[in-house]
Enzyme design. Structure first.
Site, PDB file in Angstrom:
ATOM      1  N   GLY A 141       0.807  -1.223   0.000  1.00  0.00           N
ATOM      2  CA  GLY A 141       0.000   0.000   0.000  1.00  0.00           C
ATOM      3  C   GLY A 141       0.835   1.264   0.000  1.00  0.00           C
ATOM      4  O   GLY A 141       1.099   1.839   1.066  1.00  0.00           O
ATOM      5  N   LEU A 142       1.226   1.694  -1.197  1.00  0.00           N
ATOM      6  CA  LEU A 142       2.019   2.927  -1.311  1.00  0.00           C
ATOM      7  C   LEU A 142       1.208   4.032  -1.991  1.00  0.00           C
ATOM      8  O   LEU A 142       1.075   5.141  -1.470  1.00  0.00           O
ATOM      9  CB  LEU A 142       3.300   2.632  -2.124  1.00  0.00           C
ATOM     10  CG  LEU A 142       4.255   3.805  -2.327  1.00  0.00           C
ATOM     11  CD1 LEU A 142       4.836   4.286  -1.006  1.00  0.00           C
ATOM     12  CD2 LEU A 142       5.406   3.407  -3.274  1.00  0.00           C
TER      13      LEU A 142
ATOM     14  N   GLY B  61      -4.365 -10.249 -37.682  1.00  0.00           N
ATOM     15  CA  GLY B  61      -5.354  -9.512 -38.465  1.00  0.00           C
ATOM     16  C   GLY B  61      -6.598  -9.234 -37.627  1.00  0.00           C
ATOM     17  O   GLY B  61      -6.512  -9.054 -36.407  1.00  0.00           O
TER      18      GLY B  61
ATOM     19  N   GLU C  43       4.637   0.348 -10.707  1.00  0.00           N
ATOM     20  CA  GLU C  43       5.992   0.212 -10.140  1.00  0.00           C
ATOM     21  C   GLU C  43       6.956   1.208 -10.791  1.00  0.00           C
ATOM     22  O   GLU C  43       8.109   0.891 -11.074  1.00  0.00           O
ATOM     23  CB  GLU C  43       6.481  -1.231 -10.241  1.00  0.00           C
ATOM     24  CG  GLU C  43       5.553  -2.159  -9.459  1.00  0.00           C
ATOM     25  CD  GLU C  43       6.217  -3.392  -8.901  1.00  0.00           C
ATOM     26  OE1 GLU C  43       7.440  -3.391  -8.745  1.00  0.00           O
ATOM     27  OE2 GLU C  43       5.480  -4.343  -8.618  1.00  0.00           O
TER      28      GLU C  43
HETATM   29  C1  LIG Z   1      -3.540  -2.223 -12.196  1.00  0.00           C
HETATM   30  C2  LIG Z   1      -2.691  -1.421 -11.263  1.00  0.00           C
HETATM   31  C3  LIG Z   1      -2.135  -2.042 -10.153  1.00  0.00           C
HETATM   32  C4  LIG Z   1      -1.370  -1.291  -9.234  1.00  0.00           C
HETATM   33  N1  LIG Z   1      -0.888  -1.901  -8.104  1.00  0.00           N
HETATM   34  C5  LIG Z   1      -0.327  -1.133  -7.123  1.00  0.00           C
HETATM   35  C6  LIG Z   1       0.018  -1.706  -5.849  1.00  0.00           C
HETATM   36  O1  LIG Z   1      -0.124  -2.910  -5.613  1.00  0.00           O
HETATM   37  N2  LIG Z   1       0.490  -0.872  -4.882  1.00  0.00           N
HETATM   38  C7  LIG Z   1       0.692   0.455  -5.084  1.00  0.00           C
HETATM   39  O2  LIG Z   1       1.124   1.145  -4.159  1.00  0.00           O
HETATM   40  N3  LIG Z   1       0.393   1.039  -6.290  1.00  0.00           N
HETATM   41  C8  LIG Z   1      -0.117   0.270  -7.302  1.00  0.00           C
HETATM   42  N4  LIG Z   1      -0.452   0.834  -8.524  1.00  0.00           N
HETATM   43  C9  LIG Z   1      -0.257   2.276  -8.709  1.00  0.00           C
HETATM   44  C10 LIG Z   1       0.844   2.620  -9.698  1.00  0.00           C
HETATM   45  O3  LIG Z   1       2.105   2.319  -9.157  1.00  0.00           O
HETATM   46  C11 LIG Z   1       0.674   4.087 -10.079  1.00  0.00           C
HETATM   47  O4  LIG Z   1      -0.474   4.155 -10.916  1.00  0.00           O
HETATM   48  C12 LIG Z   1       1.895   4.658 -10.777  1.00  0.00           C
HETATM   49  O5  LIG Z   1       2.952   4.796  -9.868  1.00  0.00           O
HETATM   50  C13 LIG Z   1       1.631   6.013 -11.446  1.00  0.00           C
HETATM   51  O6  LIG Z   1       0.988   6.887 -10.558  1.00  0.00           O
HETATM   52  P1  LIG Z   1      -0.333   7.672 -11.060  1.00  0.00           P
HETATM   53  O7  LIG Z   1      -1.245   6.663 -11.635  1.00  0.00           O
HETATM   54  O8  LIG Z   1      -0.811   8.469  -9.906  1.00  0.00           O
HETATM   55  O9  LIG Z   1       0.180   8.602 -12.221  1.00  0.00           O
HETATM   56  P2  LIG Z   1       0.863  10.057 -12.070  1.00  0.00           P
HETATM   57  O10 LIG Z   1       1.989   9.979 -11.106  1.00  0.00           O
HETATM   58  O11 LIG Z   1      -0.191  11.072 -11.839  1.00  0.00           O
HETATM   59  O12 LIG Z   1       1.476  10.253 -13.526  1.00  0.00           O
HETATM   60  C14 LIG Z   1       0.704  10.683 -14.644  1.00  0.00           C
HETATM   61  C15 LIG Z   1       1.642  10.888 -15.824  1.00  0.00           C
HETATM   62  O13 LIG Z   1       2.605  11.912 -15.497  1.00  0.00           O
HETATM   63  C16 LIG Z   1       3.929  11.403 -15.668  1.00  0.00           C
HETATM   64  N5  LIG Z   1       4.819  12.002 -14.668  1.00  0.00           N
HETATM   65  C17 LIG Z   1       4.605  12.139 -13.326  1.00  0.00           C
HETATM   66  N6  LIG Z   1       5.664  12.713 -12.740  1.00  0.00           N
HETATM   67  C18 LIG Z   1       6.565  12.967 -13.732  1.00  0.00           C
HETATM   68  C19 LIG Z   1       7.869  13.537 -13.766  1.00  0.00           C
HETATM   69  N7  LIG Z   1       8.483  13.973 -12.647  1.00  0.00           N
HETATM   70  N8  LIG Z   1       8.487  13.663 -14.967  1.00  0.00           N
HETATM   71  C20 LIG Z   1       7.894  13.193 -16.091  1.00  0.00           C
HETATM   72  N9  LIG Z   1       6.668  12.624 -16.122  1.00  0.00           N
HETATM   73  C21 LIG Z   1       6.020  12.518 -14.952  1.00  0.00           C
HETATM   74  C22 LIG Z   1       3.799   9.895 -15.483  1.00  0.00           C
HETATM   75  O14 LIG Z   1       4.880   9.191 -16.097  1.00  0.00           O
HETATM   76  C23 LIG Z   1       2.465   9.642 -16.161  1.00  0.00           C
HETATM   77  O15 LIG Z   1       2.652   9.552 -17.544  1.00  0.00           O
HETATM   78  C24 LIG Z   1      -1.155   0.085  -9.472  1.00  0.00           C
HETATM   79  C25 LIG Z   1      -1.694   0.696 -10.622  1.00  0.00           C
HETATM   80  C26 LIG Z   1      -2.452  -0.037 -11.496  1.00  0.00           C
HETATM   81  C27 LIG Z   1      -3.024   0.667 -12.700  1.00  0.00           C
END
Ligand SMILES: Cc1cc2nc3c(=O)[nH]c(=O)nc-3n(C[C@H](O)[C@H](O)[C@H](O)COP(=O)(O)OP(=O)(O)OC[C@H]3O[C@@H](n4cnc5c(N)ncnc54)[C@H](O)[C@@H]3O)c2cc1C
Length: 383
Positions: A124-125, A339, A363
């Site tokens: 849970g991060l 296709g 991740e």
């Molecule tokens: C199916 C699924 C399972 C998951 N499982 C877990 C889990 O078990 N535990 C857990 O803790 N999390 C989990 N996650 C969360 C996942 O790790 C996050 O979705 C991910 O870290 C991205 O965070 P965000 O979705 O808030 O995107 P954001 O951080 O809001 O990013 C949005 C966009 O902005 C870009 N961006 C953000 N900051 C920067 C920067 N400094 N420079 C350039 N580009 C940037 C990103 O690359 C992305 O394209 C899961 C997600 C999904 C979809």
């Protein structure tokens, strides 16, 4: 690095391969449609030792090296990414982190259950307001006598509704950013912890992904994993090895894409011959094959570095970045080989593409991996 597998590594890969071909791949499409893998698979994964790889035997683990872990993860990813994810999170992010950071009591309490499949772990991060910028998470744990009281919310938590324990990250002090974060092992039946499943995912539909809401969740002080204020280091150490596991799962997806494309191209005929005989179809197939091999070598290299006790964090980001993008490319190329039939879920390649798509997001997104690699190369942090 010796690329020849040992007898033990070959045996564990064969065990995983047989298991996937018999008990995972035949059900993957149905589990995807039902949005639920068969939960009984967790116990089987435990019985086979796949939930205890690299964990010391004294805590119920099955030992073994990281290359064996990668080989098994690759096979699971070839069969069904939803099943692979259960292992990558419960073992990769939770049990392995507990083995590295836990005290004897914490290890005895959780590791035998996690490695046997009796219990499932989740990580849970991520929070609604903080994904990539995890160092600014807002969930707070406040000391109250010999306990901590936790309030906050987590989202996108893999295994969330199935898990018995959350490795949870919360702010314990007033120190800003990553310095104020501590890690906790929170049993999911603790009063005040609510879980809601997230539906409607593009891929990984068989996997239980959840929101967690923590409202006055009280845990004993002994539930803290690692020193106070070191929670971000706990999380980053988990994710460094976790990225290797995601990369291995991506190799499995790309391999499945190659197998499917080869099978189909050999039997589908157009213009009077199997499409495998058309040069541009061969181009698609050879592009997939090169992606498979390159992603595999980068991933094995991470395992080799870990097993030799060498620094591996940058190599893990490189492998995760390349393998996740390669898995998307490979699945997309395989769909092209199929296709119009590739677009129908009776065939396996559409699911491979949907499952691959998340790999460049979680991740650490591809952009975040590039920043990690760039920081290592230049010595300058862009965060
Ligand atoms: C199916 C699924 C399972 C998951 N499982 C877990 C889990 O078990 N535990 C857990 O803790 N999390 C989990 N996650 C969360 C996942 O790790 C996050 O979705 C991910 O870290 C991205 O965070 P965000 O979705 O808030 O995107 P954001 O951080 O809001 O990013 C949005 C966009 O902005 C870009 N961006 C953000 N900051 C920067 C920067 N400094 N420079 C350039 N580009 C940037 C990103 O690359 C992305 O394209 C899961 C997600 C999904 C979809």
């Amino acid at each position: 690095m010796n690329l020849e597998l040992s007898a033990e590594q070959t045996a564990v890969r064969q065990l995983a391969r047989d298991f996937v071909d018999r008990e995972v791949a035949p059900h993957a499409a149905a589990w995807d449609r039902a949005e639920k893998v068969d939960r009984g698979i967790v116990k089987t994964l435990g019985d086979l030792g796949f939930l205890g790889l690299t964990v010391p035997e004294e805590y119920g683990g099955s030992g073994g090296d990281h290359l064996s872990y990668v080989l098994v993860t690759e096979e699971l990813g070839r069969g069904d990414s939803s099943v692979r994810g259960i292992v990558s999170v419960s073992l990769g992010l939770v049990a392995k982190t507990l083995a590295a950071w836990g005290d004897v009591h914490q290890k005895r309490q959780w590791l035998p259950r996690l490695t046997s499949g009796e219990a499932v772990g989740c990580f849970g991060l991520t929070e609604p307001g903080t994904g990539s910028d995890a160092a600014h998470l807002a969930t707070r744990a406040v000391r109250d006598g010999d306990a901590y009281v936790i309030n906050g919310a987590k989202t996108f938590i893999t295994n969330g509704t199935w898990a018995d324990v959350v490795l949870l990250f919360a702010r314990t002090g007033d120190a800003p950013g990553h310095r104020g974060i501590s890690a906790f092992l929170v049993p999911t039946d603790t009063p005040g912890l609510e879980r809601r499943e997230i539906h409607g995912k593009l891929g990984l539909r068989g996997q239980a992904t959840a929101e967690l809401v923590l409202d006055g969740v009280r845990v004993p002080a002994g539930a803290m994993l690692g020193p106070e204020g070191k929670g971000f280091s706990v999380a980053m150490s988990a994710l460094a090895k976790g990225r290797m596991s995601v990369a291995a799962g991506c190799v499995g997806i790309a391999q499945a894409a190659l197998d499917a494309a080869l099978g189909y191209a050999g039997q589908r005929e157009q213009f009077g011959k199997p499409i495998a005989g058309h040069q541009l179809v061969q181009e698609l197939i050879s592009d997939i094959a090169v992606d498979v091999e390159a992603a595999r070598l980068l991933t094995w290299r991470v395992a080799d570095l870990i097993d030799r006790g060498e620094p591996f964090t940058t190599a893990a980001s490189q492998a995760k970045l390349f393998a996740s993008e390669a898995a998307v490319r490979a699945a997309n190329n395989a769909l092209q080989v199929f296709g119009g039939y590739g677009y129908i879920d009776e065939y396996p390649v559409g699911k491979l593409l949907r499952d691959a798509r998340v790999m460049t997001l979680y991740e650490g997104t591809s952009q975040i991996q590039k920043l990690v690699i760039g920081r290592a190369l230049t010595g300058v942090s862009a965060f």
